[in-house]
Design a protein around this motif. Structure first.
Motif, PDB file in Angstrom:
ATOM      1  N   LYS A 193      38.367  41.501  34.973  1.00  8.38           N
ATOM      2  CA  LYS A 193      38.163  42.241  36.219  1.00  8.38           C
ATOM      3  C   LYS A 193      39.348  43.159  36.501  1.00  8.38           C
ATOM      4  CE  LYS A 193      35.117  38.990  38.594  1.00  8.38           C
ATOM      5  NZ  LYS A 193      34.982  38.078  39.765  1.00  8.38           N
ATOM      6  N   ALA A 194      40.525  42.694  36.203  1.00  6.47           N
ATOM      7  CA  ALA A 194      41.721  43.520  36.413  1.00  6.47           C
ATOM      8  C   ALA A 194      41.702  44.720  35.464  1.00  6.47           C
ATOM      9  CB  ALA A 194      42.979  42.664  36.200  1.00  6.47           C
ATOM     10  N   GLY A 195      41.241  44.532  34.227  1.00  4.20           N
ATOM     11  CA  GLY A 195      41.155  45.633  33.262  1.00  4.20           C
ATOM     12  C   GLY A 195      40.145  46.678  33.684  1.00  4.20           C
ATOM     13  N   LEU A 196      39.006  46.183  34.266  1.00  2.07           N
ATOM     14  CA  LEU A 196      37.984  47.118  34.733  1.00  2.07           C
ATOM     15  C   LEU A 196      38.517  47.968  35.881  1.00  2.07           C
ATOM     16  CD1 LEU A 196      35.095  48.194  34.616  1.00  2.07           C
ATOM     17  CD2 LEU A 196      34.433  46.296  36.130  1.00  2.07           C
TER      18      LEU A 196
ATOM     19  N   ALA B  85      35.802  47.941  29.377  1.00  2.43           N
ATOM     20  CA  ALA B  85      36.254  46.865  30.285  1.00  2.43           C
ATOM     21  C   ALA B  85      35.071  46.081  30.841  1.00  2.43           C
ATOM     22  CB  ALA B  85      37.080  47.465  31.425  1.00  2.43           C
ATOM     23  N   GLN B  86      33.945  46.777  31.134  1.00  2.00           N
ATOM     24  CA  GLN B  86      32.763  46.078  31.643  1.00  2.00           C
ATOM     25  C   GLN B  86      32.196  45.127  30.614  1.00  2.00           C
ATOM     26  OE1 GLN B  86      31.411  46.383  34.866  1.00  2.00           O
ATOM     27  NE2 GLN B  86      30.362  44.520  34.118  1.00  2.00           N
TER      28      GLN B  86
ATOM     29  N   ASP C   6      38.033  30.929  33.200  1.00  2.00           N
ATOM     30  CA  ASP C   6      38.141  31.524  34.531  1.00  2.00           C
ATOM     31  C   ASP C   6      39.274  32.554  34.574  1.00  2.00           C
ATOM     32  OD1 ASP C   6      36.041  29.990  35.412  1.00  2.00           O
ATOM     33  OD2 ASP C   6      37.305  28.433  36.343  1.00  2.00           O
ATOM     34  N   GLN C   7      40.365  32.224  33.891  1.00  2.78           N
ATOM     35  CA  GLN C   7      41.485  33.169  33.841  1.00  2.78           C
ATOM     36  C   GLN C   7      41.097  34.439  33.065  1.00  2.78           C
ATOM     37  OE1 GLN C   7      44.496  32.936  35.428  1.00  2.78           O
ATOM     38  NE2 GLN C   7      44.710  35.073  34.758  1.00  2.78           N
ATOM     39  N   ALA C   8      40.271  34.290  31.991  1.00  6.62           N
ATOM     40  CA  ALA C   8      39.813  35.453  31.209  1.00  6.62           C
ATOM     41  C   ALA C   8      38.936  36.372  32.053  1.00  6.62           C
ATOM     42  CB  ALA C   8      39.051  34.979  29.976  1.00  6.62           C
ATOM     43  N   VAL C   9      38.113  35.764  32.912  1.00  6.86           N
ATOM     44  CA  VAL C   9      37.291  36.565  33.826  1.00  6.86           C
ATOM     45  C   VAL C   9      38.179  37.370  34.765  1.00  6.86           C
ATOM     46  CG1 VAL C   9      35.636  36.464  35.724  1.00  6.86           C
ATOM     47  CG2 VAL C   9      35.284  35.048  33.692  1.00  6.86           C
ATOM     48  N   ALA C  10      39.195  36.700  35.282  1.00  5.21           N
ATOM     49  CA  ALA C  10      40.114  37.396  36.197  1.00  5.21           C
ATOM     50  C   ALA C  10      40.819  38.539  35.494  1.00  5.21           C
ATOM     51  CB  ALA C  10      41.121  36.398  36.759  1.00  5.21           C
ATOM     52  N   ASP C  11      41.247  38.319  34.264  1.00  6.78           N
ATOM     53  CA  ASP C  11      41.930  39.371  33.503  1.00  6.78           C
ATOM     54  C   ASP C  11      40.969  40.528  33.220  1.00  6.78           C
ATOM     55  OD1 ASP C  11      44.175  37.796  33.551  1.00  6.78           O
ATOM     56  OD2 ASP C  11      43.896  36.990  31.506  1.00  6.78           O
TER      57      ASP C  11
END
Length: 430
Positions: free
Chosen positions: A111-114, A126-127, A104-109
């Motif tokens: 999204k922040a990169g995108l 990033a996508q 879940d934290q990797a998903v959040a990271d």
């Protein structure tokens, strides 16, 4: 045996010979057939039954203890299958939960990169990272759900094992209780057989163990309470290890037709234990040992109901002993101490008058068996199987209540607790 002899003597003293003779054929007809007696198990067979029942009971006790220990300890061992499964699945569930949190934290990271990408190339990269992170998060969530399910199933299986063990303990406890009852029945059958085979059980009459009353008034008034003393004296040259007093009260109305026992209450206490206790506990309770030529006192308290009608009453006393070596015996007489019941003024009973309550005041004056307050003693003594004594000679102007009291002596003998012979034969078989 002493109680049975006394009861026979009293009954014989107050029953017409013709009644006894007419009853003899009926008693003979009711006697069990000889073959019934012969069919009874022997003492050796009864002893073997006790030994077998004891083994079964001991085995049942051990089984219950083992089952309880297994429930409390064995099932909680880490190596036991259901417990081991609980531990393993719990660890797996914790690991899956940690992996899901990281995914879940990797998903959040991602999204922040995108959001931070500015060029088309950066946005494409990033996508791709976000898509991979979301896929990993979905797999982690599925893994966590599967791990949680296995952990729950493992806990349920372990709980089921505990419930099954608890049910097993219940069945074993029931079997233990049944074995205990079987053992008690076997012991009782053996004790009863011994008592039938040797009814005297070594108990002997001992006239030097005396029981005397002091302080019993000549008359009592309805609504009053009187305290007096039963003195037990060891007139022998040997110590008596346990001494058991015996006392009972019985009364009839002025015509000797109606029992007045429900209007009277007799209690007892000792210096060692001053609590007033019900009379039923008296002759089942040893009051101590008696050295040679020594005495001890038991306090008695007679309560008379306020609505008690006029009549004639008596207190009956005796004593027994039991020694550690198994020998036993008792005073061979039942002493009868008479008193008159005077109805309280204003009641419907015959007579009247007033009286003061003695309360809990200890009686004063007199020792041994000297009678206080004008009460008389009418012992029933058995000699050679016949009854002697003067049950009718009590000083009453009307013989009917006195004869009724004599008959009542047979009743109070049978109503009390078992004498020393019974106490001795109920001890464990050596």
């Amino acid at each position: 045996m002493i109680r049975r002899v006394l009861a026979t003597a009293v009954a014989a003293a107050v029953t017409a010979p013709v009644v006894l003779l007419s009853a003899a054929p009926a008693l003979a007809a009711e006697k069990p057939a000889a073959r019934t007696q012969e069919s009874k198990p022997t003492l050796e067979e009864l002893r073997q039954a006790v030994e077998l029942a004891q083994k079964e009971y001991d085995t049942a006790v051990i089984a219950v203890r083992g089952a309880i220990t297994f429930l409390e300890e064995g099932l909680e061992e880490e190596t036991y299958p259901t417990k081991a499964a609980v531990i393993e699945t719990k660890k797996a569930a914790e690991a899956a939960a940690k992996a899901k949190t990281e995914a879940d934290q990797a998903v959040a990271d991602a999204k922040a990169g995108l959001d931070a990408a500015t060029t088309d190339e950066e946005k494409a990269t990033a996508q791709t990272a976000l898509d991979e992170a979301e896929k990993a998060a979905r797999e982690a969530a599925e893994a966590k759900t599967a791990a949680d399910t296995k952990a729950a199933e493992a806990r349920t299986a372990h709980d089921d094992a505990r419930v099954a063990q608890a049910r097993k303990i219940g069945l074993l406890q029931k079997a233990r209780d049944e074995a205990e009852k079987k053992l008690a029945d076997a012991k009782k059958a053996l004790a009863d057989a011994k008592d039938e085979e040797q009814p005297d059980a070594g108990c002997v009459p001992e006239p030097r163990l005396t029981a005397g009353l002091t302080g019993l008034p000549e008359k009592v008034v309805g609504g009053t309470t009187h305290t007096f003393r039963l003195r037990l004296t060891n007139g022998t040259g040997k110590k008596m290890d346990e001494v058991y007093p015996y006392a009972a009260v019985h009364a009839f109305d002025a015509k000797g037709l109606k029992k007045l026992d429900r209007h009277l209450e007799l209690e007892w206490s000792t210096a060692a234990d001053p609590r007033w206790r019900d009379l039923d506990l008296l002759d089942a309770t040893p009051v101590g040992s008696l050295e040679p030529k020594a005495s001890l006192d038991v306090r008695l308290r007679l309560k008379v109901d306020a609505d008690a009608p006029a009549g004639q009453g008596a207190v009956y006393v005796s004593a027994q002993y039991a020694d550690e070596d198994g020998s036993c015996g008792g005073y061979p007489d039942l002493d009868q101490h008479d008193f008159r019941i005077v109805a309280k003024a204003g009641t419907s009973g015959t007579g009247g008058g007033t009286g003061k309550s003695d309360g809990d005041k200890a009686p004063q004056g007199g020792t041994g068996t000297t009678q206080q307050g004008g009460s008389s003693t009418t012992p029933v003594t058995t000699t050679g199987g016949s009854a002697t004594g003067s049950l009718a000679a009590t000083g009453s102007s009307d013989a009917l209540p006195t004869v009724a009291l004599g008959a009542g002596a047979a009743l109070v003998l049978g109503a009390g607790a078992v004498f020393a012979v019974r106490r001795r034969t109920t001890a464990p078989d050596a």
